[in-house]
Each structure stands twice: as structure tokens, then as C-alpha cells.
Design a protein around this motif. Sequence first.
Motif, PDB file in Angstrom:
ATOM      1  N   HIS A 123       0.843  -1.207   0.000  1.00 49.58           N
ATOM      2  CA  HIS A 123       0.000   0.000   0.000  1.00 49.58           C
ATOM      3  C   HIS A 123       0.875   1.254   0.000  1.00 49.58           C
ATOM      4  N   ASP A 124       1.889   1.264   0.874  1.00 46.82           N
ATOM      5  CA  ASP A 124       2.776   2.436   0.971  1.00 46.82           C
ATOM      6  C   ASP A 124       3.530   2.678  -0.331  1.00 46.82           C
ATOM      7  N   LEU A 125       3.994   1.599  -0.955  1.00 46.70           N
ATOM      8  CA  LEU A 125       4.723   1.730  -2.226  1.00 46.70           C
ATOM      9  C   LEU A 125       3.816   2.298  -3.320  1.00 46.70           C
ATOM     10  N   MET A 126       2.572   1.848  -3.355  1.00 52.00           N
ATOM     11  CA  MET A 126       1.651   2.267  -4.424  1.00 52.00           C
ATOM     12  C   MET A 126       1.148   3.696  -4.228  1.00 52.00           C
ATOM     13  N   ARG A 127       1.075   4.144  -2.981  1.00 50.31           N
ATOM     14  CA  ARG A 127       0.531   5.481  -2.693  1.00 50.31           C
ATOM     15  C   ARG A 127       1.258   6.586  -3.461  1.00 50.31           C
ATOM     16  N   GLN A 128       2.567   6.435  -3.657  1.00 51.39           N
ATOM     17  CA  GLN A 128       3.340   7.480  -4.338  1.00 51.39           C
ATOM     18  C   GLN A 128       2.850   7.733  -5.764  1.00 51.39           C
ATOM     19  N   PHE A 129       2.156   6.754  -6.346  1.00 49.22           N
ATOM     20  CA  PHE A 129       1.635   6.916  -7.703  1.00 49.22           C
ATOM     21  C   PHE A 129       0.214   7.484  -7.711  1.00 49.22           C
ATOM     22  N   PHE A 130      -0.350   7.667  -6.524  1.00 47.11           N
ATOM     23  CA  PHE A 130      -1.717   8.181  -6.408  1.00 47.11           C
ATOM     24  C   PHE A 130      -1.766   9.279  -5.349  1.00 47.11           C
ATOM     25  N   PRO A 131      -0.944  10.323  -5.506  1.00 42.30           N
ATOM     26  CA  PRO A 131      -0.828  11.343  -4.453  1.00 42.30           C
ATOM     27  C   PRO A 131      -2.082  12.191  -4.253  1.00 42.30           C
ATOM     28  N   ASP A 132      -2.914  12.312  -5.271  1.00 44.90           N
ATOM     29  CA  ASP A 132      -4.082  13.196  -5.186  1.00 44.90           C
ATOM     30  C   ASP A 132      -5.347  12.501  -4.705  1.00 44.90           C
ATOM     31  N   GLN A 133      -5.253  11.207  -4.415  1.00 42.81           N
ATOM     32  CA  GLN A 133      -6.430  10.461  -3.974  1.00 42.81           C
ATOM     33  C   GLN A 133      -6.733  10.778  -2.511  1.00 42.81           C
ATOM     34  N   THR A 134      -7.957  11.193  -2.242  1.00 43.32           N
ATOM     35  CA  THR A 134      -8.323  11.561  -0.875  1.00 43.32           C
ATOM     36  C   THR A 134      -9.237  10.534  -0.199  1.00 43.32           C
ATOM     37  N   ASP A 135      -9.878   9.706  -0.993  1.00 44.06           N
ATOM     38  CA  ASP A 135     -10.778   8.697  -0.436  1.00 44.06           C
ATOM     39  C   ASP A 135      -9.961   7.448  -0.094  1.00 44.06           C
ATOM     40  N   GLU A 136      -9.443   7.405   1.147  1.00 45.79           N
ATOM     41  CA  GLU A 136      -8.531   6.341   1.575  1.00 45.79           C
ATOM     42  C   GLU A 136      -9.136   4.936   1.455  1.00 45.79           C
ATOM     43  N   PRO A 137     -10.357   4.691   1.948  1.00 46.21           N
ATOM     44  CA  PRO A 137     -10.926   3.333   1.821  1.00 46.21           C
ATOM     45  C   PRO A 137     -11.047   2.882   0.366  1.00 46.21           C
ATOM     46  N   LYS A 138     -11.463   3.800  -0.502  1.00 53.62           N
ATOM     47  CA  LYS A 138     -11.606   3.461  -1.928  1.00 53.62           C
ATOM     48  C   LYS A 138     -10.237   3.152  -2.538  1.00 53.62           C
ATOM     49  N   LEU A 139      -9.228   3.925  -2.146  1.00 50.49           N
ATOM     50  CA  LEU A 139      -7.878   3.727  -2.669  1.00 50.49           C
ATOM     51  C   LEU A 139      -7.319   2.373  -2.225  1.00 50.49           C
ATOM     52  N   LEU A 140      -7.491   2.046  -0.947  1.00 49.08           N
ATOM     53  CA  LEU A 140      -6.997   0.770  -0.439  1.00 49.08           C
ATOM     54  C   LEU A 140      -7.712  -0.407  -1.100  1.00 49.08           C
ATOM     55  N   LYS A 141      -8.989  -0.230  -1.391  1.00 48.99           N
ATOM     56  CA  LYS A 141      -9.749  -1.276  -2.082  1.00 48.99           C
ATOM     57  C   LYS A 141      -9.161  -1.495  -3.475  1.00 48.99           C
ATOM     58  N   LYS A 142      -8.825  -0.405  -4.150  1.00 51.24           N
ATOM     59  CA  LYS A 142      -8.224  -0.482  -5.483  1.00 51.24           C
ATOM     60  C   LYS A 142      -6.868  -1.190  -5.412  1.00 51.24           C
ATOM     61  N   PHE A 143      -6.090  -0.870  -4.388  1.00 48.11           N
ATOM     62  CA  PHE A 143      -4.783  -1.519  -4.205  1.00 48.11           C
ATOM     63  C   PHE A 143      -4.954  -3.016  -3.967  1.00 48.11           C
ATOM     64  N   ASP A 144      -5.930  -3.359  -3.106  1.00 48.25           N
ATOM     65  CA  ASP A 144      -6.156  -4.772  -2.793  1.00 48.25           C
ATOM     66  C   ASP A 144      -6.626  -5.552  -4.025  1.00 48.25           C
ATOM     67  N   GLU A 145      -7.420  -4.927  -4.863  1.00 47.89           N
ATOM     68  CA  GLU A 145      -7.851  -5.570  -6.116  1.00 47.89           C
ATOM     69  C   GLU A 145      -6.644  -5.838  -7.010  1.00 47.89           C
ATOM     70  N   SER A 146      -5.711  -4.883  -7.036  1.00 46.53           N
ATOM     71  CA  SER A 146      -4.488  -5.059  -7.831  1.00 46.53           C
ATOM     72  C   SER A 146      -3.634  -6.191  -7.267  1.00 46.53           C
ATOM     73  N   ILE A 147      -3.528  -6.250  -5.934  1.00 50.44           N
ATOM     74  CA  ILE A 147      -2.767  -7.327  -5.292  1.00 50.44           C
ATOM     75  C   ILE A 147      -3.379  -8.681  -5.656  1.00 50.44           C
ATOM     76  N   ASN A 148      -4.703  -8.784  -5.573  1.00 53.37           N
ATOM     77  CA  ASN A 148      -5.388 -10.045  -5.898  1.00 53.37           C
ATOM     78  C   ASN A 148      -5.152 -10.451  -7.352  1.00 53.37           C
ATOM     79  N   ARG A 149      -5.141  -9.459  -8.230  1.00 53.99           N
ATOM     80  CA  ARG A 149      -4.891  -9.743  -9.661  1.00 53.99           C
ATOM     81  C   ARG A 149      -3.475 -10.279  -9.865  1.00 53.99           C
ATOM     82  N   VAL A 150      -2.513  -9.698  -9.157  1.00 55.11           N
ATOM     83  CA  VAL A 150      -1.112 -10.118  -9.286  1.00 55.11           C
ATOM     84  C   VAL A 150      -0.914 -11.507  -8.667  1.00 55.11           C
ATOM     85  N   VAL A 151      -1.674 -11.825  -7.624  1.00 54.49           N
ATOM     86  CA  VAL A 151      -1.643 -13.185  -7.056  1.00 54.49           C
ATOM     87  C   VAL A 151      -2.156 -14.169  -8.109  1.00 54.49           C
TER      88      VAL A 151
END
Length: 197
Positions: A123-151
Motif C-alpha cells: 500500500h505504501d509503495l503504491m501510494r506514491q503513484f496516487f498522491p491526489d487520492q483523498t478517499d482512503e478506503p476506496k484507494l486501499l480497495k483499489k490496491f487490494d484488487e491489484s494485489i489479488n490480480r497479481v496473485v
Amino acid sequence: MMTNEIIASYAPALIKLLQGILYEDEDKDDWGELLKNEKNVREYFGKIGLRLYLDEAEGYAFLQQPDGDDGDEEAKKLPRLVKRVPLSYEVTVLCVLLREKLLEFNNSTSDSTRCIVYKHEIHDLMRQFFPDQTDEPKLLKKFDESINRVVKLHFLKELKNKEGESYEIRRILKAKIPAETLTDIKKGLEAYDKSNA
């Protein structure tokens, strides 16, 4: 009706390669059969235009289908076994970040053979590419979806432990994103960022 031909001992390895990636640490029996019958496996897949990519030192193997870019006209005529699906921006970012992490790990003096990363680190690594995102729960959900896809792509392996959600970065990323192309991909991501700013 099937003839009474004897099924080759390495048939399960062939099938697993057609399904995706064969890892030594996940299936030692089929891995052993692959190594014992490497020549036969290469010949078998070669007849249908596929190449075996085998990294014995890292313990993985997968199939590649040449696309004819090298001037191979026969390869161009073949239908694709697996359709290429473009990765989303988020998944591409994650793959690049994981590849960099693996590169750092390989250059470190760690005694460990496995590169482990925790979900909160991803999550911390990916945040640097999404600096303007303010909706934290939505952003983390997007990150988790990406993690699941990579799995699902078998580039990350989920680990079970008490310390929190963690993953092993699979070394196949070295073959999928070679170090020499890492810079080019990063430049492409930066250009994409600028064009969408």
C-alpha cells in the motif's frame, strides 16, 4: 474412444505448463519429470509453436508463444493459445514496484532466499503513484484488487502467518520484467501520469 497409448510420465507437467506456471516448490514431482524429460517437452511444444522457458536455478517454468516479430512467418499464422490481456495501470504499477523490490532484495546481503513483502508495505509503495487520492478506503480497495490480480498472475504468493497479510514476490517477475526493460516501463508510467494529470 481413446487408443491404448501409454500416457507419458511427464503428461501432468505438460498440462500444468499449458495451464500457466510450473513452480518447483509447489510441485516437486512434476518439476522432476520436467527436468528428466526436458528435451521431449521442448520437442512436444515446439511442434505446436510454443517455447519452454525454464529457469532451473530459480525453480520455475512457463510457455512462451512467439508472435512472429522476429520475422518468423509460421509463428504469425498460428492462433494465440492465450489471448493477451492488457494490465490495468494499477496492476502495471504494482508489478513494476514488486520487480524493483526483487531487484533490491537480490542486491542485498540477506541470507533469505525469499523476498517477502507485507500488504501495508505494498500500500505504501503504491501510494506514491496516487498522491491526489483523498478517499482512503476506496484507494486501499483499489490496491487490494491489484494485489489479488497479481496473485492470480502467480507473481505474488500469499503467505499464511500471524504477523499480518504477507506475500512472497515470485522470481518469475525477473523473466516477465527483465531489469533492462524496467526503466522503459517506468518511463511509460511517468508519461501516462503526465498525460492524465
